[in-house]
Design a protein around this motif. Sequence first.
Motif, mmCIF file in Angstrom:
data_model
loop_
_atom_site.group_PDB
_atom_site.id
_atom_site.type_symbol
_atom_site.label_atom_id
_atom_site.label_comp_id
_atom_site.label_asym_id
_atom_site.label_seq_id
_atom_site.Cartn_x
_atom_site.Cartn_y
_atom_site.Cartn_z
ATOM 1 N N ARG A 485 0.839 -1.193 0.000
ATOM 2 C CA ARG A 485 0.000 0.000 0.000
ATOM 3 C C ARG A 485 0.879 1.250 0.000
ATOM 4 O O ARG A 485 1.850 1.339 0.743
ATOM 5 N N ASN A 486 0.500 2.214 -0.845
ATOM 6 C CA ASN A 486 1.187 3.491 -0.924
ATOM 7 C C ASN A 486 0.182 4.605 -0.645
ATOM 8 O O ASN A 486 -0.896 4.646 -1.246
ATOM 9 N N ILE A 487 0.516 5.507 0.276
ATOM 10 C CA ILE A 487 -0.315 6.660 0.596
ATOM 11 C C ILE A 487 0.539 7.912 0.429
ATOM 12 O O ILE A 487 1.615 8.021 1.024
ATOM 13 N N SER A 488 0.073 8.864 -0.371
ATOM 14 C CA SER A 488 0.767 10.140 -0.536
ATOM 15 C C SER A 488 -0.214 11.274 -0.259
ATOM 16 O O SER A 488 -1.332 11.278 -0.782
ATOM 17 N N THR A 489 0.185 12.225 0.574
ATOM 18 C CA THR A 489 -0.688 13.340 0.946
ATOM 19 C C THR A 489 -0.175 14.631 0.322
ATOM 20 O O THR A 489 0.987 14.749 -0.076
ATOM 21 N N LYS A 490 -1.074 15.624 0.272
ATOM 22 C CA LYS A 490 -0.733 16.924 -0.291
ATOM 23 C C LYS A 490 -0.601 17.952 0.827
ATOM 24 O O LYS A 490 -1.343 17.928 1.814
ATOM 25 N N GLN A 491 0.332 18.858 0.640
ATOM 26 C CA GLN A 491 0.531 19.932 1.615
ATOM 27 C C GLN A 491 -0.643 20.904 1.570
ATOM 28 O O GLN A 491 -1.208 21.184 0.508
ATOM 29 N N LEU A 492 -1.007 21.415 2.740
ATOM 30 C CA LEU A 492 -2.054 22.428 2.832
ATOM 31 C C LEU A 492 -1.527 23.601 3.643
ATOM 32 O O LEU A 492 -1.135 23.445 4.799
ATOM 33 N N ILE A 493 -1.532 24.779 3.024
ATOM 34 C CA ILE A 493 -1.085 26.023 3.667
ATOM 35 C C ILE A 493 -2.292 26.936 3.815
ATOM 36 O O ILE A 493 -3.050 27.155 2.858
ATOM 37 N N ASP A 495 -3.837 30.800 5.176
ATOM 38 C CA ASP A 495 -3.487 32.161 5.566
ATOM 39 C C ASP A 495 -4.140 32.499 6.907
ATOM 40 O O ASP A 495 -4.723 31.628 7.568
ATOM 41 N N SER A 496 -4.083 33.756 7.281
ATOM 42 C CA SER A 496 -4.593 34.161 8.593
ATOM 43 C C SER A 496 -6.107 34.027 8.701
ATOM 44 O O SER A 496 -6.652 34.009 9.812
ATOM 45 N N LEU A 497 -6.806 33.919 7.548
ATOM 46 C CA LEU A 497 -8.253 33.728 7.538
ATOM 47 C C LEU A 497 -8.632 32.264 7.354
ATOM 48 O O LEU A 497 -9.789 31.958 7.075
ATOM 49 N N GLU A 498 -7.658 31.376 7.510
ATOM 50 C CA GLU A 498 -7.870 29.941 7.359
ATOM 51 C C GLU A 498 -8.293 29.571 5.936
ATOM 52 O O GLU A 498 -9.021 28.599 5.721
ATOM 53 N N THR A 499 -7.821 30.338 4.960
ATOM 54 C CA THR A 499 -8.100 30.069 3.548
ATOM 55 C C THR A 499 -6.874 29.452 2.902
ATOM 56 O O THR A 499 -5.747 29.930 3.116
ATOM 57 N N PRO A 500 -7.030 28.395 2.096
ATOM 58 C CA PRO A 500 -5.874 27.761 1.455
ATOM 59 C C PRO A 500 -5.144 28.721 0.511
ATOM 60 O O PRO A 500 -5.776 29.469 -0.246
ATOM 61 N N VAL A 501 -3.800 28.716 0.580
ATOM 62 C CA VAL A 501 -2.952 29.480 -0.327
ATOM 63 C C VAL A 501 -1.861 28.557 -0.848
ATOM 64 O O VAL A 501 -1.637 27.467 -0.311
ATOM 65 N N SER A 502 -1.160 29.004 -1.885
ATOM 66 C CA SER A 502 -0.198 28.124 -2.563
ATOM 67 C C SER A 502 1.222 28.234 -2.035
ATOM 68 O O SER A 502 2.044 27.360 -2.302
ATOM 69 N N ALA A 503 1.533 29.313 -1.290
ATOM 70 C CA ALA A 503 2.916 29.497 -0.842
ATOM 71 C C ALA A 503 2.944 29.969 0.606
ATOM 72 O O ALA A 503 2.019 30.644 1.090
ATOM 73 N N GLU A 504 4.050 29.650 1.279
ATOM 74 C CA GLU A 504 4.224 30.047 2.669
ATOM 75 C C GLU A 504 4.804 31.460 2.771
ATOM 76 O O GLU A 504 5.604 31.876 1.935
ATOM 77 N N PHE A 512 -1.163 20.905 6.953
ATOM 78 C CA PHE A 512 -0.701 19.533 6.694
ATOM 79 C C PHE A 512 0.575 19.586 5.872
ATOM 80 O O PHE A 512 0.651 20.332 4.890
ATOM 81 N N ASN A 513 1.562 18.804 6.262
ATOM 82 C CA ASN A 513 2.744 18.603 5.441
ATOM 83 C C ASN A 513 2.501 17.461 4.460
ATOM 84 O O ASN A 513 1.750 16.526 4.752
ATOM 85 N N SER A 514 3.132 17.551 3.319
ATOM 86 C CA SER A 514 3.034 16.451 2.358
ATOM 87 C C SER A 514 3.995 15.334 2.763
ATOM 88 O O SER A 514 5.073 15.590 3.295
ATOM 89 N N PHE A 515 3.593 14.105 2.533
ATOM 90 C CA PHE A 515 4.482 12.971 2.781
ATOM 91 C C PHE A 515 3.999 11.765 1.985
ATOM 92 O O PHE A 515 2.860 11.734 1.487
ATOM 93 N N THR A 516 4.852 10.796 1.863
ATOM 94 C CA THR A 516 4.536 9.532 1.199
ATOM 95 C C THR A 516 4.888 8.393 2.135
ATOM 96 O O THR A 516 5.979 8.370 2.716
ATOM 97 N N LYS A 517 3.960 7.468 2.292
ATOM 98 C CA LYS A 517 4.169 6.315 3.161
ATOM 99 C C LYS A 517 3.955 5.039 2.356
ATOM 100 O O LYS A 517 3.029 4.949 1.540
ATOM 101 N N ASN A 518 4.823 4.055 2.597
ATOM 102 C CA ASN A 518 4.688 2.740 1.973
ATOM 103 C C ASN A 518 4.598 1.682 3.062
ATOM 104 O O ASN A 518 5.391 1.683 4.014
ATOM 105 N N TYR A 519 3.607 0.799 2.921
ATOM 106 C CA TYR A 519 3.415 -0.295 3.865
ATOM 107 C C TYR A 519 3.281 -1.591 3.072
ATOM 108 O O TYR A 519 2.585 -1.641 2.050
ATOM 109 N N ASN A 520 3.946 -2.618 3.523
ATOM 110 C CA ASN A 520 3.770 -3.930 2.882
ATOM 111 C C ASN A 520 4.034 -5.024 3.891
ATOM 112 O O ASN A 520 4.860 -4.873 4.794
ATOM 113 N N SER A 521 3.298 -6.104 3.741
ATOM 114 C CA SER A 521 3.472 -7.255 4.625
ATOM 115 C C SER A 521 2.642 -8.414 4.071
ATOM 116 O O SER A 521 1.957 -8.277 3.050
#
Length: 804
Positions: A485-493, A495-504, A512-521
């Motif tokens: 199983r592979n899970i990849s998330t997207k970063q979410l930034i 602003d001060s009004l809690e509205t999504p923006v593209s840059a910090e 949320f930080n972006s990351f990728t996780k791999n699980y196998n068994s």
Amino acid sequence: MKQKIIYTIVAFVFATQTIVAQNKISGNVKDEITKENLTGVTIYISDLKNGTTTDIQGNYKMENIKTGSYLFEISFVGYKKRVERIYIENDTVVDFYLSQSVSELSEVVVTAVTRSTELKLSPIIIKPVDAGILNQNSSTNLIDALKNIPGVNQITTGAGISKPTIRGLGYNRVISLYNGIRQEEQQWGDEHGIEIDEYSIDRIEIVKGPGSLMYGSDGIAGVLNFISPKAPPVRQIKTLLISNYQSNNNIIGYSLSNAGNKNGIQWLGRFSNKFAGNYQNKYDGKVYNSGFQEIDGSLILGITKKWGYSHLNFSSFNATLNIVEGARDSLGNFIFAAPDGNGSTTELSATASDLSGYKIGFPHQEVNHLRMLTNNYFILKKGTINLDLGYQNNKRKEFGDVLNPNEPDLFFDLNTFNYNLRYNFVEMKAWETSVGVSGMQQSNANKGIEFLIPEYNLFDIGGFVFTQKSFNKLTLAGGLRFDKRNISTKQLILDSLETPVSAEDSTTNVKFNSFTKNYNSYSGSIGLSYQIDRKSTIKFNLSRGFRAPNIAEISSNGKHEGTLRYEYGSADLKAEVSHQIDLAYFLNSDHITFELTPYANFISNYIFSEKLSSVLGGDSIPDPSDPTPAYKFTQGNATLIGGEIYIDVHPHPFDWMHIENSFSYVRATQSNQPDSTMYLPFIPAPRYRGELKAQLKKVGKNLTNAFIKFGVDYYFQQDKYFQAYGTETGTPAYTLLSVGVGTNVKAFNRPNFMSIYLSAENLADTAYQSHLSRLKYAPQNPITGRKGVYNMGRNISLKLIFNL
């Protein structure tokens, strides 16, 4: 990757498909004692999903059957179901004799192994529940209908939302299937129920433990397979109307369906509607904002030919679910927010008018689940192929702002593509072997103004092999599966009004930080079933299961309505690994049915949520303006030991009487922990259930299969709970009484033109809180000092089913 899988599956099917010679089976069905011909007996082949009925002379015939071994179900109302494996290599004549009996342990199951087998031959612990049992008990939703099954419980948020647990394990640890396809519906949420029309289900197969290998990882608790009604016998058309009224919250439900089987073409269309007001109990009165509404539709189209069958399934589940918050004023009345006319809100106390009717309040959920599936069975020269493909879209909106009633706070949009491919080899020297691959591609988007989990993509694939062989009285079965199983998330930034923006920048924060996780068994199962004699069987099974952390466990960051908590995920969580031992003994005689199913489950890296404490003492509160306590997912090593006992005595000469008793127990602990953190949270209390039932095959000229029953459920005190940080509290013991009566009514030349079911749950109107109720942790009533909201009080249900 998804397209490559689809092309590979399709190419494999068409490259290997070879049509072979077809045969016919025919015969006669009689009463074993009187030798009377039986008219209307159903003969059904599970693997082919096709059947027929006997005519007025008791004769039957089925054509276009490929050479091979098949498991036949021969069933007739008032008689013991007969299950027999028959090898067909040319035109075959087989006569059957049925006996009148009250015991029916030898039923066909399709979940536990890769092809149909008798229940007594499978070493995996499986409990089938058919529509007859489901109809005899009132329920507010599909999972609530399983409340009387030993070892099965429900985590509830009011009367409309229930999540299943099997032997103390729930959430993603239970795989839910709809006609063999994994149900994907954001099942990580506490207040996310099963989005399946309860009227559309004819049978449920409950697999206890991680022994089922066909449906992927995650199912270390077990599997619930929800199965639609069988197609009518050939050349028949049936119309069914189901209606239900329940007194406690004034549920009104109905479902109209039409099904047919003509010239190899099968269909089943259904429309269902259900709506409920606020439920009530002795302590709280009517519970504000606990009603719900549901509208569902489905259509199944199928074709059965010499080459096999293909079924298409379209369904739409649509529900609006109010969420109870439980806040009260100084007089103990429920309160709610309302517009004040000046662009702000004010708190009002709920009046009798507010508590009546079928109103939609705030907060509430709107859930839409669209499902398109295809189940296919191809007959080859050597072996058979099962191919299941599915697409699901789950839209979940949560509304909590009365000033913006049409704008969802949370909006999850989940798309899932499922695939299952299985090749069943021709039986060789009594070995039945299957190999397969299954998995899913999934993506979730956030379309609301609040964010609990990140947007993510998930890809899951696994391959398995399973085999079994019978040696006279002994059946050996086992298999192995590997999942990735592979899970990849997207970063979410934001602003001060809690509205999504593209840059910090200096005014933003990373939600949320972006990351990728791999699980196998790997997962595995090996076991045996031994028939001591014709009446008794023992089973032993060892299994290993694997579950990757779900998206909420590794990434959640926010408050979720209905959970009464702010959730933090932990990105470094490891996958859970389960090792389970099952031992079982079954006795099915003419006058006693006995089941004993002890088990031990050892889980490494068990994931659970615990409350956080503030450095200043007390609860950690992330947002002081909305004082909801914070919880964080953590893990440890767990041991679950328990079992179920069931005994049904129907003594001679009172064979019509059933004296049923059952007891279920699970003790769930963490290794090397002090008393406050020793026990796992949300583990059901031990439970005893007793029932006295009288069944009468015929009453007068027009009533058949009548029953009357009286039941008692005793839930023991749950004093073994996760005490640390106030995560849980204990639950006192309580007793619930129930009664029921029902019958089939003969009219218009139909033996079952109408079925009547009248039942009453919680007959004594006991005020209680289930240990698994989320509302147990709602705010305190300032007048009584009681914390939380109580479960439903007395409820009388009337269900009428018309065969039109």
